[in-house]
Structures are given as C-alpha cells and as structure tokens.
Motif scaffolding. Structure first.
Motif, short mmCIF file in Angstrom:
data_model
loop_
_atom_site.label_atom_id
_atom_site.label_comp_id
_atom_site.label_asym_id
_atom_site.label_seq_id
_atom_site.Cartn_x
_atom_site.Cartn_y
_atom_site.Cartn_z
N PHE A 30 49.69 27.50 37.43
CA PHE A 30 48.71 27.24 36.37
C PHE A 30 48.16 28.57 35.84
O PHE A 30 47.84 29.48 36.61
CB PHE A 30 47.54 26.43 36.92
CG PHE A 30 47.68 24.93 36.77
CD1 PHE A 30 48.85 24.36 36.29
CD2 PHE A 30 46.64 24.09 37.12
CE1 PHE A 30 48.97 22.98 36.15
CE2 PHE A 30 46.74 22.71 36.99
CZ PHE A 30 47.90 22.15 36.50
N ASP A 31 48.03 28.68 34.52
CA ASP A 31 47.45 29.88 33.91
C ASP A 31 45.94 29.91 34.10
O ASP A 31 45.26 28.88 34.03
CB ASP A 31 47.77 29.92 32.41
CG ASP A 31 49.22 30.29 32.14
OD1 ASP A 31 49.78 31.07 32.93
OD2 ASP A 31 49.79 29.80 31.15
N VAL A 32 45.42 31.12 34.32
CA VAL A 32 44.00 31.31 34.62
C VAL A 32 43.48 32.52 33.84
O VAL A 32 44.21 33.49 33.62
CB VAL A 32 43.81 31.54 36.14
CG1 VAL A 32 42.39 32.04 36.45
CG2 VAL A 32 44.11 30.28 36.92
N THR A 33 42.23 32.46 33.43
CA THR A 33 41.51 33.65 32.98
C THR A 33 40.43 33.93 34.01
O THR A 33 39.64 33.05 34.35
CB THR A 33 40.87 33.44 31.60
OG1 THR A 33 41.90 33.19 30.63
CG2 THR A 33 40.09 34.68 31.17
N ALA A 34 40.43 35.15 34.53
CA ALA A 34 39.50 35.52 35.60
C ALA A 34 38.49 36.55 35.11
O ALA A 34 38.84 37.46 34.34
CB ALA A 34 40.26 36.07 36.80
N HIS A 35 37.24 36.38 35.55
CA HIS A 35 36.17 37.32 35.21
C HIS A 35 35.56 37.83 36.52
O HIS A 35 34.81 37.13 37.19
CB HIS A 35 35.09 36.63 34.37
CG HIS A 35 35.64 35.86 33.19
ND1 HIS A 35 35.97 36.46 32.01
CD2 HIS A 35 35.92 34.54 33.04
CE1 HIS A 35 36.43 35.56 31.16
NE2 HIS A 35 36.40 34.38 31.76
N ILE A 36 35.92 39.06 36.89
CA ILE A 36 35.43 39.66 38.13
C ILE A 36 34.12 40.37 37.84
O ILE A 36 34.07 41.28 37.00
CB ILE A 36 36.45 40.65 38.70
CG1 ILE A 36 37.79 39.96 38.95
CG2 ILE A 36 35.92 41.28 39.99
CD1 ILE A 36 38.92 40.90 39.35
N LYS A 37 33.05 39.95 38.50
CA LYS A 37 31.73 40.53 38.25
C LYS A 37 31.66 41.91 38.89
O LYS A 37 31.93 42.08 40.08
CB LYS A 37 30.63 39.64 38.81
CG LYS A 37 29.23 40.09 38.40
CD LYS A 37 28.20 39.06 38.81
CE LYS A 37 26.78 39.49 38.42
NZ LYS A 37 26.63 39.67 36.95
N LYS A 38 31.30 42.91 38.09
CA LYS A 38 31.24 44.27 38.58
C LYS A 38 30.08 44.46 39.55
O LYS A 38 29.03 43.82 39.42
CB LYS A 38 31.10 45.26 37.41
CG LYS A 38 32.30 45.28 36.48
CD LYS A 38 32.10 46.28 35.35
CE LYS A 38 33.28 46.29 34.40
NZ LYS A 38 33.09 47.27 33.28
N THR A 39 30.27 45.34 40.51
CA THR A 39 29.23 45.62 41.50
C THR A 39 28.00 46.20 40.82
O THR A 39 28.10 47.08 39.97
CB THR A 39 29.75 46.61 42.55
OG1 THR A 39 30.93 46.08 43.15
CG2 THR A 39 28.71 46.87 43.61
N GLY A 40 26.83 45.67 41.21
CA GLY A 40 25.58 46.21 40.68
C GLY A 40 25.11 45.54 39.41
O GLY A 40 24.06 45.88 38.87
N ASN A 41 25.89 44.55 38.90
CA ASN A 41 25.48 43.86 37.68
C ASN A 41 25.11 42.42 37.98
O ASN A 41 25.54 41.84 38.92
CB ASN A 41 26.63 43.88 36.65
CG ASN A 41 26.87 45.27 36.12
OD1 ASN A 41 25.96 45.96 35.72
ND2 ASN A 41 28.14 45.68 36.11
#
Length: 221
Positions: free
Chosen positions: A210-221
């Motif tokens: 399955f296709d996915v769009t991922a959003h990795i939250k940056k450290t400190g934000n």
C-alpha cells in the motif's frame, strides 16, 4: 463606474486574493517543512516468509491457498516420500502466524527439497518503510513520532514511531547496486530506508505494498 473600470477593479481584487492565498499557503508549507520531514516515497511493508518443501517428493493435502491463515508450526500441507516399498509423509509447517499471499504449488506436484511453495506475511505485524533522502537522514532519530497517511484511506491519519534507521542506502541493498563504468557519472541523491512501526495498529485492512505518505516530526518541534 464604467465597465472598463469595473473589470480593472475586479482584476485587482482577484489578484489580491491570489497573492494572499499564496502567502498563506507558503506560510503553511514553510511551517510544515520546519516541523516535519514529509515524503510519499513510503509503503506498507512486513516480513515475507517463504514456505519451502522440507524434502523431495509429492505435495499432498495442500492447504496453502491465497488468503488462508495458519498458526505457527501448523501444517500447510505434506510431502509424500517414497522409500523402497514404503511411503511416508513429512509435514510442511507454517513458520509463524501467517496469511498466504501467493501459492506456487498444488496437490500431486513433485518438488525438490527447498522448493518455494508459497509466500506469506503476518498481517498483524506490518510496518511502514519510509525512504528518506540522504540529505535529510541526519534529522531522523529512533523514537520520533510519525503521522501516516495511507492512500487507501484518504480521510484518516494513522500514527507510528521511528523504530530503525537503515545502515545502507536503497541502491546498496538492491540485488545489483548501481556503479559507474565510465567518466559520465551523474550524482544521484540516495535514499535510506527507515522502519516506522504503528503505535496503534490500524483496524482497517492493510496489505504489503500500500502507498503511504509519511510525516516524521523533527526533534524539538
């Protein structure tokens, strides 16, 4: 007000709306990129199990049809062996809690020891593989939260966490790594596979690929 003035006035207002929209969108995009590493180069992944014949012989009592599920060590089928005048059967065990996604055999087929008979996944232990550009991988760390958008469910956002960062680029892991055999080398940005596990496993059915769009939250934000 003349028609020409009215048109001009309308164009000015329309242009102003476009400019404002662009500023707002640009601000939102900048804020998002400041907080997240986002990519649509991601997909549902999992451990693929190969169910192979333990011995040479004839496949009998084959149960490994596509969609069938098995508990660990339960028989997917048997292989019938002929030794002189006697016949014996050897079970083909399931390697884990698995669902069959592809079968390559059927009853009465003769196979050699080690022949792949079917392929399977544990559908309750899938994860997301996110391919992150090498220029951004320094901002990715184990434990970072991840928002997961699965194309199959466009109105939902799932959640996970970075579990492992690959120790080699995608091209290195391919069967035939890319190499330069002449002077016309073109530098290509490499990607590093990042494993993201679900913090809450989806109740919706998901399958490998399955296709996915991922959003990795940056450290400190």
């Amino acid at each position: 007000m003349s028609m020409k003035k009215g048109v001009a006035r309308g164009l000015q207002i329309g242009g102003g709306v476009v400019v404002v929209a662009a500023i707002v969108f640009g601000g939102m995009y900048w804020n998002h990129t400041r907080q997240y590493i986002s990519t649509d180069d991601a997909y549902i992944d999992g451990r693929q199990y190969t169910i192979s014949s333990p011995v040479s012989g004839k496949v009998v009592d084959w149960q490994g049809t596509v969609g069938a599920t098995f508990a660990p060590n339960s028989p997917v089928g048997e292989v019938e062996e002929q030794s002189g005048d006697s016949t014996s059967t050897v079970p083909i065990p399931a390697p884990a809690d698995v669902s069959i996604i592809q079968q390559d055999t059927a009853d009465n087929e003769f196979v050699a020891a080690g022949t792949p008979l079917a392929y399977a996944y544990d559908m309750n232990k899938l994860w997301v593989t996110v391919n992150v550009k090498e220029t951004l991988i320094h901002e990715v760390h184990v434990g970072q939260p991840v928002d997961i958008d699965i194309d199959a469910y466009p109105n939902q956002t799932f959640h996970g966490t970075v579990a492992r960062i690959g120790l080699a680029t995608g091209s290195t892991l391919s069967m035939v790594p890319s190499t330069s055999n002449n002077a016309n080398f073109t530098k290509v940005t490499q990607i590093v596979p990042v494993k993201v596990t679900f913090t809450t496993y989806p109740t919706e059915p998901i399958v490998p690929g399955f296709d996915v769009t991922a959003h990795i939250k940056k450290t400190g934000n």
